[in-house]
Motif scaffolding. Structure first.
Motif, PDB file in Angstrom:
ATOM      1  N   UNK A  43      40.445 -80.719 -18.943  1.00 36.76           N
ATOM      2  CA  UNK A  43      39.020 -81.010 -18.847  1.00 36.76           C
ATOM      3  C   UNK A  43      38.733 -81.566 -17.457  1.00 36.76           C
ATOM      4  N   UNK A  44      37.617 -81.123 -16.875  1.00 39.13           N
ATOM      5  CA  UNK A  44      37.276 -81.584 -15.533  1.00 39.13           C
ATOM      6  C   UNK A  44      35.767 -81.733 -15.382  1.00 39.13           C
ATOM      7  N   UNK A  45      35.374 -82.368 -14.317  1.00 36.74           N
ATOM      8  CA  UNK A  45      33.970 -82.480 -13.966  1.00 36.74           C
ATOM      9  C   UNK A  45      33.879 -82.604 -12.451  1.00 36.74           C
ATOM     10  N   UNK A  46      32.706 -82.922 -11.943  1.00 39.45           N
ATOM     11  CA  UNK A  46      32.527 -83.072 -10.498  1.00 39.45           C
ATOM     12  C   UNK A  46      32.381 -84.547 -10.142  1.00 39.45           C
ATOM     13  N   UNK A 104      26.734 -76.376 -15.430  1.00 38.25           N
ATOM     14  CA  UNK A 104      27.456 -77.059 -16.510  1.00 38.25           C
ATOM     15  C   UNK A 104      27.868 -78.429 -15.984  1.00 38.25           C
ATOM     16  N   UNK A 105      28.031 -79.387 -16.894  1.00 37.23           N
ATOM     17  CA  UNK A 105      28.383 -80.747 -16.497  1.00 37.23           C
ATOM     18  C   UNK A 105      29.897 -80.965 -16.471  1.00 37.23           C
ATOM     19  N   UNK A 106      30.579 -80.321 -17.412  1.00 35.12           N
ATOM     20  CA  UNK A 106      32.030 -80.450 -17.549  1.00 35.12           C
ATOM     21  C   UNK A 106      32.594 -79.055 -17.806  1.00 35.12           C
ATOM     22  N   UNK A 107      33.906 -78.918 -17.675  1.00 35.21           N
ATOM     23  CA  UNK A 107      34.498 -77.615 -17.923  1.00 35.21           C
ATOM     24  C   UNK A 107      35.959 -77.727 -18.309  1.00 35.21           C
ATOM     25  N   UNK A 108      36.524 -76.594 -18.700  1.00 31.73           N
ATOM     26  CA  UNK A 108      37.962 -76.493 -18.951  1.00 31.73           C
ATOM     27  C   UNK A 108      38.518 -75.423 -18.017  1.00 31.73           C
ATOM     28  N   UNK A 109      39.696 -75.667 -17.481  1.00 35.20           N
ATOM     29  CA  UNK A 109      40.315 -74.684 -16.595  1.00 35.20           C
ATOM     30  C   UNK A 109      41.801 -74.979 -16.482  1.00 35.20           C
ATOM     31  N   UNK A 139      43.847 -88.200  -3.797  1.00 42.58           N
ATOM     32  CA  UNK A 139      44.002 -88.968  -5.035  1.00 42.58           C
ATOM     33  C   UNK A 139      42.814 -88.769  -5.966  1.00 42.58           C
ATOM     34  N   UNK A 140      41.638 -88.536  -5.411  1.00 38.30           N
ATOM     35  CA  UNK A 140      40.415 -88.392  -6.209  1.00 38.30           C
ATOM     36  C   UNK A 140      40.394 -87.122  -7.052  1.00 38.30           C
ATOM     37  N   UNK A 141      41.380 -86.241  -6.870  1.00 38.60           N
ATOM     38  CA  UNK A 141      41.427 -85.006  -7.665  1.00 38.60           C
ATOM     39  C   UNK A 141      41.715 -85.298  -9.130  1.00 38.60           C
ATOM     40  N   UNK A 142      42.322 -86.441  -9.407  1.00 36.75           N
ATOM     41  CA  UNK A 142      42.619 -86.866 -10.780  1.00 36.75           C
ATOM     42  C   UNK A 142      42.039 -88.256 -10.992  1.00 36.75           C
ATOM     43  N   UNK A 143      41.267 -88.435 -12.068  1.00 41.69           N
ATOM     44  CA  UNK A 143      40.686 -89.737 -12.388  1.00 41.69           C
ATOM     45  C   UNK A 143      41.218 -90.211 -13.738  1.00 41.69           C
ATOM     46  N   UNK A 196      34.454 -80.714  -4.841  1.00 39.41           N
ATOM     47  CA  UNK A 196      34.935 -82.007  -5.360  1.00 39.41           C
ATOM     48  C   UNK A 196      35.063 -82.049  -6.878  1.00 39.41           C
ATOM     49  N   UNK A 197      35.986 -81.257  -7.415  1.00 36.30           N
ATOM     50  CA  UNK A 197      36.237 -81.247  -8.849  1.00 36.30           C
ATOM     51  C   UNK A 197      37.271 -82.326  -9.204  1.00 36.30           C
ATOM     52  N   UNK A 198      37.148 -82.887 -10.415  1.00 33.31           N
ATOM     53  CA  UNK A 198      38.005 -84.003 -10.806  1.00 33.31           C
ATOM     54  C   UNK A 198      38.613 -83.768 -12.193  1.00 33.31           C
ATOM     55  N   UNK A 199      39.924 -83.881 -12.277  1.00 29.92           N
ATOM     56  CA  UNK A 199      40.659 -83.772 -13.541  1.00 29.92           C
ATOM     57  C   UNK A 199      40.431 -85.048 -14.346  1.00 29.92           C
ATOM     58  N   UNK A 200      39.993 -84.926 -15.632  1.00 25.16           N
ATOM     59  CA  UNK A 200      39.752 -86.124 -16.439  1.00 25.16           C
ATOM     60  C   UNK A 200      40.580 -86.166 -17.730  1.00 25.16           C
ATOM     61  N   UNK A 201      41.149 -85.045 -18.165  1.00 24.57           N
ATOM     62  CA  UNK A 201      41.995 -85.050 -19.369  1.00 24.57           C
ATOM     63  C   UNK A 201      42.812 -83.770 -19.421  1.00 24.57           C
ATOM     64  N   UNK A 202      44.071 -83.891 -19.878  1.00 22.01           N
ATOM     65  CA  UNK A 202      44.968 -82.745 -19.976  1.00 22.01           C
ATOM     66  C   UNK A 202      45.161 -82.390 -21.445  1.00 22.01           C
ATOM     67  N   UNK A 203      44.523 -81.316 -21.906  1.00 20.04           N
ATOM     68  CA  UNK A 203      44.579 -80.947 -23.324  1.00 20.04           C
ATOM     69  C   UNK A 203      45.908 -80.278 -23.671  1.00 20.04           C
ATOM     70  N   UNK A 204      46.274 -79.222 -22.938  1.00 15.44           N
ATOM     71  CA  UNK A 204      47.541 -78.519 -23.184  1.00 15.44           C
ATOM     72  C   UNK A 204      48.630 -79.137 -22.308  1.00 15.44           C
ATOM     73  N   UNK A 205      49.745 -79.509 -22.921  1.00 19.65           N
ATOM     74  CA  UNK A 205      50.824 -80.163 -22.199  1.00 19.65           C
ATOM     75  C   UNK A 205      51.959 -79.213 -21.836  1.00 19.65           C
ATOM     76  N   UNK A 206      51.805 -77.968 -22.219  1.00 20.40           N
ATOM     77  CA  UNK A 206      52.848 -76.977 -21.969  1.00 20.40           C
ATOM     78  C   UNK A 206      52.198 -75.629 -21.686  1.00 20.40           C
TER      79      UNK A 206
END
Length: 354
Positions: free
Chosen positions: A219-222, A75-80, A336-340, A94-104
């Protein structure tokens, strides 16, 4: 007549050509299809992904880890959840956080009121049902914050709480085998009611209200995908594809939350036997409607209320890291690269406060 046929043929060819230009993207969901992922299904159904030039395939996974499918390239992207992502980084993935859907956090612990468990201190001497594979961390954090030990801690000779691991269906353990059981607000809490226990008979401990707001669906990717200069020979970089995916997804989420009944109707044909939820006796539409209502609360919180949907609040992130370090789950602060944040910035046109 011939001219009309020629024009029609050119139109068909033009449409086919446009479809061929869509970039194939695989997005790995953390669970089976259900309203938990309504925003993505809405983005797919409403053409929001296609409008960004993407042909997105939403992949179900069940109780396996989305990290692995993205790490292997299946898979190219995922949710976790944030814990999954950060522990994966710690393990060298080397997984990277790219968006936070749930805030709570939607994680709760549920007991029957008849058990007279009114506070976390009352957990002592009780049996607690938890999920495996890292999903038990919020419960562990809550216990540790309240100076209680559990059988999940190998160093606890006489644990205060006995943990019972169960595979996500509360009917397997609740209420006969455990005193408290793990339940997401949008899923198992409704399933427990389906077992014949109405809300007025339940004592619900909500993690987010008890100082354990470990963030969930993100949402995350590599790094491999983000650094790809020509993603799947599309002429677009992986970073640009990521921004387009996030932009379309957030549009889908915004629409789903504002049009919940329609979103449920979009999800229902896709969730099949999982629509009711394991162990639930309610009808499929009723369960998915409940789920959509609760999911909307997790989305409409924090930064989303400030017009920053998908934004990972640095303060919340810092608190999550501290909590996981205090638990010993993380041995050091993530790199720092864990979150983009640049992906979110490109997707929304807004500036992140790092």
């Amino acid at each position: 007549m011939k001219k009309s046929l020629v024009l029609f043929g050119l139109l068909i060819l033009g449409t086919a050509s446009a479809q061929e230009k869509l970039v194939p993207v695989k997005l790995q969901l953390k669970w089976f299809p259900q309203a938990q992922f309504a925003g993505f299904f809405v983005a797919q159904e409403k053409g929001f992904f296609k409008a960004e030039g993407l042909d997105v395939q939403l992949l179900p996974i069940g109780d396996q880890s989305p990290i692995q499918t993205v790490a292997t390239g299946a898979a190219d992207f995922g949710t976790t959840w944030i814990t999954d992502l950060l522990t994966a980084r710690q393990q060298g993935l080397p997984m990277v956080h790219i968006a936070q859907v749930f805030q709570k956090s939607g994680y709760t612990l549920v007991a029957l009121k008849s058990k007279n468990i009114k506070s976390v201190a009352d957990f002592k001497g009780k049996k607690l049902g938890v999920w495996p594979s890292g999903n038990e961390y919020p419960a562990v954090a809550l216990l540790k914050n309240n100076k209680l030990t559990s059988s999940l801690d190998a160093n606890a000779a006489r644990p205060d709480v006995q943990a019972v691991t169960y595979p996500f269906d509360p009917s397997l353990v609740f209420p006969d085998k455990v005193d408290l059981v793990s339940a997401m607000t949008y899923n198992e809490l409704n399933q427990i009611q389906g077992l014949g226990y109405s809300l007025d008979k339940l004592q619900v401990f909500r993690m987010a209200d008890l100082g354990v707001n470990l963030l969930e669906d993100l949402m995350f990717t590599s790094e491999r995908v983000l650094n790809d200069k020509n993603f799947k020979n599309s002429g677009m970089s992986g970073r640009e594809v990521a921004a387009r995916l996030v932009r379309a997804s957030l549009k889908g989420w915004d629409y789903a939350v504002k049009n919940q009944a329609e979103a449920v109707n979009i999800v229902l044909p896709k969730c099949g036997n999982t629509c009711k939820g394991s162990g639930n006796r309610a009808d499929a539409k009723g369960h998915q409607t409940w789920q959509m209502t609760e999911i909307a609360k997790l989305y409409n919180a924090g930064p989303t209320l400030k017009g920053q949907a998908g934004y990972l609040d640095p303060g919340t992130y810092k608190n999550n890291v501290k909590l996981l370090r205090d638990l010993g789950i993380l041995k050091a602060d993530p790199v720092a690269a864990a979150v983009d944040y640049s992906v979110w910035e490109a997707a929304t046109g807004k500036k992140a406060q790092r």
